[in-house]
Design a protein around this motif. Structure first.
Motif, short mmCIF file in Angstrom:
data_model
loop_
_atom_site.label_atom_id
_atom_site.label_comp_id
_atom_site.label_asym_id
_atom_site.label_seq_id
_atom_site.Cartn_x
_atom_site.Cartn_y
_atom_site.Cartn_z
N UNK A 126 0.77 -1.24 0.00
CA UNK A 126 0.00 0.00 0.00
C UNK A 126 0.80 1.28 0.00
N UNK A 127 2.04 1.25 -0.46
CA UNK A 127 2.88 2.47 -0.40
C UNK A 127 3.17 3.06 -1.78
N UNK A 128 2.25 2.87 -2.73
CA UNK A 128 2.46 3.31 -4.11
C UNK A 128 1.44 4.39 -4.48
N UNK A 129 1.91 5.44 -5.14
CA UNK A 129 1.06 6.42 -5.82
C UNK A 129 1.48 6.47 -7.28
N UNK A 130 0.53 6.69 -8.18
CA UNK A 130 0.85 6.81 -9.60
C UNK A 130 0.29 8.11 -10.14
N UNK A 131 0.92 8.60 -11.19
CA UNK A 131 0.43 9.76 -11.92
C UNK A 131 0.96 9.66 -13.34
N UNK A 132 0.31 10.34 -14.25
CA UNK A 132 0.77 10.39 -15.63
C UNK A 132 2.21 10.89 -15.70
#
Length: 303
Positions: free
Chosen positions: A101-107
């Motif tokens: 649960x330690x992931x963030x994504x963006x373009x």
């Protein structure tokens, strides 16, 4: 998770780059790998890559990933990826399941413009439009230091608008008349991306009678490159009409074309609505690393 470390990953169509940043923004380590053209293999490779960085750092830092396309919260899937094997897949959920649960994504273009707006060529500007000119053509917007994602998660996606004035610009009509229509993977014809990406420039060079070359090997004085600069100026002028940014930051491999930013800035005013020349056009300060540094900044470095 402690120590102020951040992992940033740039998930490109051909390569994956990962960096480990400390709380001051210093790069502690860096790694590059080839991108698998398969969804499951991509998830496995990313999870293994993070595990290696964890082991080397002795920590479990948060992870930011710049991706092609966009994550759709309502469907929990990716969309609009030119790495088409990611479309419709639950990339964020699968990575968070693998990485606690330690992931963030963006373009990826959003990551580039965030990096450049906060600590690069756009620092101090209120409105920054950043573009990637590479395998694809992406864009992102930062206002007052914050990413503008948009209601449909497509803010700044100028690469999938029609190329302006194709075959009708008096300055270039004699060249463009001989160019064939170009289908885009999005399902439409003659998108900006089909002309202003690396493959797009290579196709233009070939159609104008040049050798079949990768974009980075085309001579800067070639007619195809001069036409490319005008097409880019026309396209960015429409973004100025809509957004009127203080700064446009050019990133990606093609941003390294000699004189690109200055030539585009000079030509852009002729294709806009009453432009006064106040929008600066600059090359990304952090070059090819802007995207991966911005991915780190999906988590505040001061935490």
């Amino acid at each position: 998770m402690s120590g102020g470390l951040r992992i940033g990953i740039d998930l490109g169509g051909t390569k994956i780059e990962a960096v480990l940043l400390d709380r001051t923004g210093r790069v502690v380590s860096r790694e590059r790998l080839a991108t698998p053209r398969d969804y499951e293999a991509t998830v496995t490779l990313l999870a293994d890559l993070v595990a290696r960085i964890d082991a080397a750092s002795g920590d479990r830092p948060p992870v930011g990933i710049g991706t092609p396309g966009a994550w759709v919260e309502s469907t929990r899937t990716m969309k609009n990826c030119n790495s088409t094997w990611l479309n419709g897949r639950p990339l964020l959920d699968d990575l968070n399941a693998a990485l606690d649960g330690r992931v963030r994504v963006a373009n990826d273009a959003n990551c580039l413009v965030l990096s450049e707006a906060l600590a690069g060529a756009g620092r101090g500007a209120r409105v920054v439009f950043g573009v990637i000119l590479g395998t694809g053509v992406g864009g992102g917007i930062v206002v007052d230091g914050r990413l503008l994602a948009g209601a449909n998660a497509v803010a700044g996606e100028w690469g999938h608008t029609p190329l302006p004035y194709l075959r009708s610009d008096p300055a270039t009509k004699h060249l463009e008349t001989g160019l064939a229509d170009r289908p885009c993977y999005c399902g439409r014809l003659n998108c900006v991306e089909t002309f202003l990406s690396g493959p797009g420039l290579a196709a233009t060079h070939g159609e104008l009678g040049g050798e079949r070359l990768n974009a980075e090997r085309i001579p800067p004085a070639a007619p195809s490159v001069d036409l490319y600069k005008t097409m880019l100026a026309r396209s960015l002028a429409q973004m100025v009409n809509v957004l009127d940014p203080d700064v446009i930051v050019l990133g990606g491999g093609l941003s390294n074309i000699e004189g690109l930013a200055d030539d585009v800035a000079r030509r852009m005013g002729g294709y806009g609505f009453s432009h006064e020349g106040r929008t600066r056009v600059v090359t990304a300060e952090h070059g090819d690393t802007s995207g991966v540094l911005g991915a780190c900044r999906l988590w505040p470095l001061s935490d």
